[in-house]
Design an enzyme around this catalytic site. Structure first.
Site, PDB file in Angstrom:
ATOM      1  N   ARG A  92      -4.243  -7.937  -1.098  1.00 58.71           N
ATOM      2  CA  ARG A  92      -3.233  -7.793  -1.138  1.00 58.71           C
ATOM      3  C   ARG A  92      -2.388  -8.971   0.347  1.00 58.71           C
ATOM      4  NH1 ARG A  92      -3.706  -2.535   3.382  1.00 58.71           N
ATOM      5  NH2 ARG A  92      -2.212  -3.113   4.798  1.00 58.71           N
ATOM      6  N   CYS A 107       1.881   6.662   3.680  1.00 57.46           N
ATOM      7  CA  CYS A 107       2.328   6.605   4.695  1.00 57.46           C
ATOM      8  C   CYS A 107       2.022   4.915   4.305  1.00 57.46           C
ATOM      9  CB  CYS A 107       1.237   6.627   6.159  1.00 57.46           C
ATOM     10  SG  CYS A 107      -0.179   6.269   5.761  1.00 57.46           S
ATOM     11  N   ARG A 132      -4.685   7.247  13.468  1.00 55.76           N
ATOM     12  CA  ARG A 132      -6.052   6.982  12.768  1.00 55.76           C
ATOM     13  C   ARG A 132      -6.812   6.079  13.366  1.00 55.76           C
ATOM     14  NH1 ARG A 132      -4.306   2.476   8.454  1.00 55.76           N
ATOM     15  NH2 ARG A 132      -4.316   1.048  10.203  1.00 55.76           N
ATOM     16  N   ASN A 190      -0.781   0.728   0.453  1.00 59.25           N
ATOM     17  CA  ASN A 190      -1.325  -0.511   0.445  1.00 59.25           C
ATOM     18  C   ASN A 190      -2.388  -1.038  -0.281  1.00 59.25           C
ATOM     19  OD1 ASN A 190       1.529  -0.334   1.211  1.00 59.25           O
ATOM     20  ND2 ASN A 190       0.464  -0.475   4.013  1.00 59.25           N
ATOM     21  N   ASP A 191      -3.643  -0.124   0.045  1.00 58.52           N
ATOM     22  CA  ASP A 191      -4.950   0.091  -0.681  1.00 58.52           C
ATOM     23  C   ASP A 191      -4.824   0.471  -1.637  1.00 58.52           C
ATOM     24  OD1 ASP A 191      -6.205  -1.886   2.143  1.00 58.52           O
ATOM     25  OD2 ASP A 191      -6.024  -0.405   3.129  1.00 58.52           O
ATOM     26  N   HIS A 236      -1.128  -7.404   7.178  1.00 58.41           N
ATOM     27  CA  HIS A 236      -0.247  -6.575   8.654  1.00 58.41           C
ATOM     28  C   HIS A 236       0.378  -7.672   8.598  1.00 58.41           C
ATOM     29  CE1 HIS A 236      -3.266  -4.085   7.336  1.00 58.41           C
ATOM     30  NE2 HIS A 236      -2.172  -3.113   7.260  1.00 58.41           N
ATOM     31  N   GLU A 254      -7.009   6.169   0.050  1.00 54.73           N
ATOM     32  CA  GLU A 254      -6.120   4.945   0.269  1.00 54.73           C
ATOM     33  C   GLU A 254      -7.516   4.503  -1.224  1.00 54.73           C
ATOM     34  OE1 GLU A 254      -5.830   2.809   3.105  1.00 54.73           O
ATOM     35  OE2 GLU A 254      -8.004   3.424   4.628  1.00 54.73           O
ATOM     36  N   ARG A 269      -1.381   2.519  13.877  1.00 59.11           N
ATOM     37  CA  ARG A 269      -2.672   1.501  13.630  1.00 59.11           C
ATOM     38  C   ARG A 269      -3.262   1.273  14.353  1.00 59.11           C
ATOM     39  NH1 ARG A 269       1.843   0.107   9.130  1.00 59.11           N
ATOM     40  NH2 ARG A 269       0.469   0.042   6.779  1.00 59.11           N
TER      41      ARG A 269
END
Ligand code: PEP
Ligand code: MG
Length: 594
Positions: free
Chosen positions: A474, A511, A341, A463-464, A198, A440, A305
Site C-alpha cells: 500500500r 473502517c 484499536r 486498506n490491508d 498512513h 484485514e 489508531r
C-alpha cells in the site's frame, strides 16, 4: 537533466489528501546517510580531522539548541529529548571514543563514528530492559546528525520554516507528517506512497493537501520553485505560468466553497431515502483530531489508531499518559462508543523507539497483534490503560491483524489477565466491554464464521485487506494504480465477512478508506454494511450520498455487481450508475465533482 526553470511542468501522482495548495516548495531530504567511506589519514592530518569532528559536534549542538527554542508551546513537554541528545553528543561513547579512534587508527571521523555506533548497538542489544534497549535509537539519531554535518547533508525539522511552504520529499514517514503544522506547511508532494499509506491518512486528518507517488518530483524541481498541488486529482504543476495560477486559484476557492457547503450535512441523520439508518463513525489517529471528529457529526469513534500515540512523541508513552488519553476520548464522546484499536505498530508505521528489526517485508512482518503478543509488557501496559479508562465512557476494544483463532484467544487471554490484575488492585473496570477484531487478512475472511463466535464485532480493514489479497504494497507508488476496492475478489471477501458476522449475530463495520469514499457507498450498503467509520473530513460527504440513495435499490444493484467478473466491468457499472443517478455529485466518468 535539470528542467528549464521557467518551463511549466505537469506531473500526475496519487491524490492522497484533498485540497489545493499554491506556494513555494522546499525539498526535505529524509534519506539516511547510507554510504560512509573509510580512508586512512596522513600522520599530519590527524589533528585536522579531530578538529573537523569537533566542529561537526559543535554544529550539532547548535542545531539542537535552535530546534529546542522553536518547539511549539503545545508540545514543549517533549523537549526533554533534545536535552538528552545534547548530552549524548558529548558522551564518552560518542565524543571521546571517536577522537581516540581517529588518532589510534588514523581513520576518518565518519568511519570512526560508525564503528563506535556499531559498538554501542551491540552493547544496547544485550540490555534486558526493553525500554533502555530501545534508547539506542537516540544514539543513532545523534550520530546521524553528526554524520550529516560531516558530510554536508542537511537535516531539516518540519517545524523550522519561516514562511509556509509546500514540502517535497522522496518519502515522508507518518511520524514526519504528525509534526506538520498547518501554518507552516501548505501541502506536500512525495515520490513514494499510495492513497492508503498512513502518511496520506494523517495528511487527510490534518487537512493538509497532499499528492504522493509522483515517482520523480524530487528530480524535476528545485527548492524555491513555485508549485501547485491539487490533492483532489493528484496533480502537481511545477513553475506554473500566470494563467495556470489563476485557474488553480479559482479551483482552490471552488473547493473551499464546496467544503463550507457540504458541512451542513454533518449533523443530519445518515438515513437512506427508504428510512434505513446507517451508523457513521470517525477514524482518529491523534488526540488533536478529537474536536474535528466531534464536529464532523460522527456518532462515535469506529477506529482509534492508537499507534500514533507512540509515534508522535519520543519515548514510549507510560501507562498513565495512555490512560489519560483514553479517558479523554471516552469522556468526550460518551455516551457514543469509542473503539480503541490496540497497538498496530510495524508495517509503514514504525517508531524509532521500538526495536523493530529491519525487515525485508515489514507489512508481512512483526506487526500489530504479532508484535504485541511478543512484546507482552508493551501490550499489557496499553490494555491496563484502556481498561482503567473504560469506566469513563463506552469503550470497545479491537485487535488488529488477526489471522486465526489462536491469536484472538491469546489476545483475549492477555486482556483477561490484565483485567484480573486490575480487579485485585481494586480498580473499577466497565463490565461488558465489547471485544472485536479487524478483518484485514484474507485468512481471517476464510475463518470469519469461526472468528465470529469468538468476538462481539468485526470491522473490515480494506486498506490491508486489499494490500494482502491483491498482493500490492500500500505504500508502493508503482502498484498504487492496482489498489482497486471494486476488484471482484475484494467485493466477495467483504460480502463473505458480512454474511459470516451477521449469521453469528454480530455487527460488521468497515473502517478502511473504502468506507469513506462516496462512490462506494451504495455498494457497501447493498452488501449489508450499516456501520462505516472514516476520516472525519469525509463524514459530511458520505452522509450527503446516503441521504440520496435507497437501501433496497442498493441491495438490488449489488446482486448485479456480484455477478460481474472483472474490476473494469464493476468500475464501469458503478461509475455509470452514480453519474446517471447523481449528476450533481459525480461527473460522467463517475468521478466525484468534489
Ligand atoms: C485498514 O487496514 O483498512 C485499517 C483501517 O487499518 P490501518 O489503515 O491502520 O492499517
Ligand atoms: Mg490495517
Amino acid at each position: 537533466m535539470r528542467l528549464d526553470e521557467r518551463k511549466e511542468i505537469a506531473l500526475k501522482g496519487v491524490g492522497a489528501s484533498a485540497g489545493v495548495a499554491i506556494g513555494r516548495a522546499y525539498l526535505v531530504d529524509r534519506s539516511r546517510v547510507k554510504v560512509i567511506y573509510q580512508y586512512l589519514l596522513d600522520e599530519n592530518k590527524i589533528e585536522e580531522e579531530v578538529d573537523r569532528f569537533r566542529q561537526a559536534v559543535d554544529r550539532a549542538e547548535e542545531q539542537l539548541r535552535q530546534i529546542k527554542e522553536e518547539i511549539p508551546e503545545e508540545i514543549k513537554d517533549h523537549a526533554g529529548i533534545i536535552d538528552a541528545h545534547r548530552l549524548i553528543l558529548r558522551d564518552r561513547l560518542i565524543f571521546d571514543s571517536t577522537i581516540d579512534l581517529v588518532r589510534s587508527e588514523q581513520i576518518n571521523a565518519e568511519w570512526a563514528l560508525k564503528k563506535n555506533v556499531e559498538k554501542a548497538q551491540d552493547a544496547f542489544a544485550r540490555i534486558k530492559d526493553e525500554y533502555l534497549r530501545s534508547r539506542v535509537k537516540d544514539v543513532e539519531d545523534v550520530s546521524e546528525r553528526i554524520l550529516r554535518n560531516l558530510t554536508g547533508k542537511k537535516t531539516e525539522s518540519l517545524l523550522e520554516f519561516s514562511e509556509p511552504v509546500i514540502i517535497v520529499s522522496h518519502d515522508l514517514s507518518p511520524a514526519d507528517t504528525t509534526q506538520m503544522r498547518l501554518d507552516k506547511v501548505l501541502g506536500f508532494a512525495t515520490d513514494m506512497g499510495g492513497k492508503t499509506s498512513h502518511t496520506a491518512i494523517i495528511a487527510q486528518s490534518l487537512g493538509i493537501p497532499a499528492v504522493v507517488g509522483l515517482e520523480r518530483i524530487t528530480h524535476d524541481f528545485q527548492s524555491g520553485d513555485v508549485l501547485i498541488l491539487d490533492g483532489n486529482n493528484g496533480e502537481v504543476i511545477i513553475n506554473p505560468d500566470a494563467q495556470t495560477i489563476a485557474d488553480f486559484t479559482e479551483r482552490k476557492s471552488r473547493y473551499e466553497n464546496f467544503r463550507a457547503e457540504i458541512a451542513r450535512y454533518s449533523h443530519l441523520p445518515a438515513e437512506t431515502l427508504d428510512g434505513q439508518a446507517v451508523t457513521i463513525q470517525a477514524n482518529i489517529e491523534l488526540m488533536e483530531e478529537l474536536d474535528s471528529a466531534l464536529d464532523s457529526g460522527a456518532e462515535g469513534i469506529g477506529l482509534f489508531r492508537t499507534e500514533f500515540l507512540y509515534l508522535s512523541q519520543k519515548g514510549l508513552p507510560d501507562e498513565q499518559t495512555l490512560f489519560e488519553n483514553f479517558r479523554e476520548v471516552a469522556r468526550r464522546f460518551a455516551p457514543a462508543p469509542v473503539t480503541i484499536r490496540t497497538l498496530d505498530i510495524g508495517g509503514d508505521k514504525f517508531s524509532s523507539q521500538l526495536d523493530l528489526a529491519d525487515e525485508m517485508n515489514p507489512a508481512l512482518g512483526l506487526r500489530a497483534i504479532r508484535f504485541c503478543l511478543k512484546e507482552l509488557d508493551i501490550f499489557k501496559r496499553q490494555l491496563r490503560a484502556i481498561l482503567r479508562a473504560s469506566s469513563y465512557g463506552r469503550l470497545k476494544i479491537m485487535f488488529p491483524m488477526i489471522s486465526d483463532l489462536d491469536e484472538v484467544r491469546q489476545a483475549k487471554a492477555v486482556l483477561e489477565e490484565v483485567r484480573e490484575g486490575l480487579k485485585r488492585e481494586g480498580v473499577i473496570v466497565a463490565a461488558n466491554i465489547p471485544i472485536g477484531i479487524m478483518i484485514e487478512i484474507p485468512s481471517a475472511v476464510a475463518l470469519a464464521d469461526h472468528l465470529a463466535k469468538e468476538v462481539d464485532f468485526f470491522s473490515i480493514g480494506t486498506n490491508d485487506l486489499i494490500q494482502y489479497s491483491l498482493a500490492i504494497d500500500r505504500v508502493n507508488e508503482h502498484v498504487a494504480h492496482m489498489y482497486q476496492p471494486l476488484h471482484p475478489a475484494i467485493l466477495r471477501l467483504v460480502h463473505q465477512t458480512i454474511k459470516a458476522g451477521h449469521q453469528a449475530g454480530i455487527p460488521v463495520a468497515m473502517c478502511g478508506e473504502m468506507a469513506g469514499d462516496p462512490l462506494y457507498i451504495p455498494v457497501l450498503l447493498g452488501l449489508g454494511l450499516n456501520e462505516l467509520s472514516m476520516n472525519p473530513v469525509t463524514v459530511a460527504r458520505v452522509k450527503q450520498v446516503i441521504r440520496l440513495i435507497s437501501w433496497e435499490e442498493s441491495r438490488r444493484m449489488v446482486q448485479e455487481v456480484l455477478t460481474l467478473k472483472t474490476t473494469d466491468q464493476v468500475n464501469r457499472f458503478v461509475r455509470l450508475k452514480m453519474s446517471r443517478g447523481f449528476p450533481e455529485l459525480f461527473g460522467p466518468n463517475g468521478k466525484m465533482l468534489y
